[in-house]
Motif scaffolding. Structure first.
Motif, PDB file in Angstrom:
ATOM      1  N   VAL A 163       0.873  -1.172   0.000  1.00 12.82           N
ATOM      2  CA  VAL A 163       0.000   0.000   0.000  1.00 12.82           C
ATOM      3  C   VAL A 163       0.910   1.220   0.000  1.00 12.82           C
ATOM      4  O   VAL A 163       1.457   1.592   1.045  1.00 12.82           O
ATOM      5  CB  VAL A 163      -0.941   0.032   1.224  1.00 12.82           C
ATOM      6  N   PRO A 164       1.111   1.848  -1.145  1.00  9.42           N
ATOM      7  CA  PRO A 164       2.039   2.984  -1.198  1.00  9.42           C
ATOM      8  C   PRO A 164       1.574   4.134  -0.325  1.00  9.42           C
ATOM      9  O   PRO A 164       0.369   4.324  -0.092  1.00  9.42           O
ATOM     10  CB  PRO A 164       2.016   3.382  -2.681  1.00  9.42           C
ATOM     11  N   ASN A 165       2.532   4.921   0.166  1.00  8.23           N
ATOM     12  CA  ASN A 165       2.193   6.186   0.790  1.00  8.23           C
ATOM     13  C   ASN A 165       1.406   7.026  -0.201  1.00  8.23           C
ATOM     14  O   ASN A 165       1.556   6.877  -1.422  1.00  8.23           O
ATOM     15  CB  ASN A 165       3.459   6.936   1.208  1.00  8.23           C
ATOM     16  N   GLY A 166       0.590   7.910   0.322  1.00  9.51           N
ATOM     17  CA  GLY A 166      -0.195   8.770  -0.548  1.00  9.51           C
ATOM     18  C   GLY A 166      -0.035  10.231  -0.178  1.00  9.51           C
ATOM     19  O   GLY A 166       0.423  10.572   0.922  1.00  9.51           O
ATOM     20  N   ILE A 290       7.801  12.638  -4.236  1.00  9.98           N
ATOM     21  CA  ILE A 290       6.470  12.576  -4.838  1.00  9.98           C
ATOM     22  C   ILE A 290       5.718  13.879  -4.595  1.00  9.98           C
ATOM     23  O   ILE A 290       5.004  14.388  -5.477  1.00  9.98           O
ATOM     24  CB  ILE A 290       5.682  11.381  -4.282  1.00  9.98           C
ATOM     25  N   GLU A 291       5.849  14.447  -3.413  1.00 15.66           N
ATOM     26  CA  GLU A 291       5.216  15.745  -3.133  1.00 15.66           C
ATOM     27  C   GLU A 291       5.759  16.821  -4.065  1.00 15.66           C
ATOM     28  O   GLU A 291       5.007  17.680  -4.546  1.00 15.66           O
ATOM     29  CB  GLU A 291       5.452  16.124  -1.674  1.00 15.66           C
ATOM     30  N   ALA A 306       9.773   5.153  -4.650  1.00 17.38           N
ATOM     31  CA  ALA A 306       8.485   5.637  -5.137  1.00 17.38           C
ATOM     32  C   ALA A 306       8.538   6.003  -6.615  1.00 17.38           C
ATOM     33  O   ALA A 306       7.580   5.767  -7.360  1.00 17.38           O
ATOM     34  CB  ALA A 306       8.035   6.846  -4.323  1.00 17.38           C
ATOM     35  N   VAL A 307       9.651   6.572  -7.063  1.00 22.94           N
ATOM     36  CA  VAL A 307       9.815   6.896  -8.483  1.00 22.94           C
ATOM     37  C   VAL A 307      10.169   5.641  -9.277  1.00 22.94           C
ATOM     38  O   VAL A 307       9.625   5.389 -10.351  1.00 22.94           O
ATOM     39  CB  VAL A 307      10.889   7.985  -8.677  1.00 22.94           C
ATOM     40  N   GLU A 308      11.084   4.856  -8.726  1.00 20.15           N
ATOM     41  CA  GLU A 308      11.554   3.674  -9.444  1.00 20.15           C
ATOM     42  C   GLU A 308      10.441   2.643  -9.631  1.00 20.15           C
ATOM     43  O   GLU A 308      10.465   1.865 -10.593  1.00 20.15           O
ATOM     44  CB  GLU A 308      12.731   3.064  -8.683  1.00 20.15           C
ATOM     45  N   ASP A 309       9.436   2.637  -8.737  1.00 17.29           N
ATOM     46  CA  ASP A 309       8.346   1.676  -8.826  1.00 17.29           C
ATOM     47  C   ASP A 309       7.155   2.185  -9.631  1.00 17.29           C
ATOM     48  O   ASP A 309       6.154   1.473  -9.779  1.00 17.29           O
ATOM     49  CB  ASP A 309       7.857   1.303  -7.419  1.00 17.29           C
TER      50      ASP A 309
END
Length: 377
Positions: A163-166, A290-291, A306-309
């Motif tokens: 469950v990725p961070n959002g 991501i922010e 987060a970017v690589e996935d």
């Protein structure tokens, strides 16, 4: 559904603020127990109407905290207990089992290749983690990279859920008015090209690399460091030694969402930046990157699962070796710049999507027949 979230502390950190944001989007009756440090995020949760209990744990070996936590869980009549961060996972899962809780979920927020929440991954740390992990039903990884690390540790694959961070995409949308107001408030020259760094000021984040990189850049380049932590005095000294102390600004810890704290919040500070740099070589997710993408910023990072996935490429998100020379070269002001538009890839981490995926985990966990209740001694 009644859920109890147990977390090690509620200072202004990524996992802590992620918990507050998730609770805002979960269709669940939530309460929170913090083992230590009921800081700014605790105040924010209370302002949101979420009950917060401070357990008053004195340290890692405060075994008296366990029966207090068991009593709290029993009294609350919770359907599910969700633990966050290492100490809370170890104590919280055991307390939940002793209290006869129906379902236990844990989120692994900060498992790197060589460290977890800043502590070295010794055999003892790993053994205690794995022993407590077996007491729960599901372990949530914030990225596929973290899920792979958990499997290599020995956590069975079927127990792991990703469950990725959002993030709140609307909150981080570029705001030119906030940019102008915040830059004036910070005393930045109108022509300043602002490199941003966001995160806890700890040794593992390697913000010293950005300070040293700034010394190799022209005088119109500035560094804005957003966050607090034990390395602030060291970083200030480094800036003085490099000769750039007049071009490095420290904001201290800033909230993700408005909570009445004096000074600009994180989205306003992100709007004030021109590029985001993340020199940490060992990340579990990379929320700040991501922010920044959601704000339309170019990003330069040493490590960012987060970017690589991401299923699709994020334009102007570039991996850079963790060295002052490499970051200095990558952070030079570009000759041209386009509009600040977030890439479509940023929508992959919409907080509403993350909350929906977590609800699926809750539903599945609750559907498993309850084990025989443990008996407290």
């Amino acid at each position: 559904m009644r859920a109890l979230h147990i977390i090690t502390g509620l200072g202004t950190g990524g996992a802590e603020q992620q918990l507050r944001l998730l609770i805002r989007h979960l269709p669940v009756d939530c309460e929170v127990v913090t083992l230590t440090n009921p800081g700014a995020v605790a105040d924010g949760l209370i302002a949101d109407g979420v009950p917060v209990t401070h357990l008053g744990m004195a340290g890692n070996r405060d075994l008296g905290a366990l029966p207090r936590l068991v009593r709290h869980i029993r009294a609350g009549g919770y359907d599910l207990v969700h633990t966050h961060l290492y100490r809370a996972c170890v104590y919280g899962r055991l307390a939940a089992r002793l209290a006869g809780v129906r379902a236990i979920v844990a989120t692994e927020h900060s498992l790197g290749d060589a460290q977890m929440e800043g502590r070295s991954l010794t055999k003892g740390v790993r053994a205690l983690y794995l022993a407590s992990e077996r007491l729960g039903r599901s372990t949530v990884a914030v990225s596929p990279t973290v899920a792979d690390r958990l499997r290599r540790w020995g956590v069975p694959g079927p127990r792991i859920e990703v469950v990725p961070n959002g993030i709140d995409l609307a909150r981080f949308r570029f705001d030119p008015v906030a940019r102008h107001r915040t830059r004036r408030r910070l005393g930045l020259p109108e022509d300043a090209y602002v490199v941003g760094g966001i995160g806890r000021l700890s040794a593992g984040k390697r913000f010293d690399v950005l300070i040293e990189a700034l010394g190799r850049l022209p005088d119109d380049h500035w560094l804005l460091l957003v966050g607090g932590g034990p390395e602030e005095s060291v970083l200030r000294r480094t800036a003085h030694e490099v000769g750039v102390s007049d071009r490095v600004l420290f904001t201290g810890e800033r909230p993700y969402v408005p909570d009445g704290t004096p000074g600009p919040d994180l989205p306003s500070l992100t709007s004030a930046m021109d590029v985001l740099a993340s020199p940490s070589p060992d990340e579990a997710f990379g929320l700040a990157v991501i922010e920044a993408l959601a704000s339309g910023l170019p990003v330069r990072y040493a490590s960012c699962p987060a970017v690589e996935d991401l299923p699709t490429r994020a334009p102007d998100a570039r991996q850079v070796p963790c060295s002052a020379e490499a970051f200095a070269e990558s952070l030079r002001r570009p000759t041209t710049s386009g509009p600040r538009t977030p890439p479509e890839a940023a929508r992959h981490y919409d907080i509403a999507r993350s909350a929906a995926r977590l609800m699926d985990v809750y539903t599945t966990t609750l559907s498993v027949p309850s084990p025989q209740k443990a008996t407290a001694t």
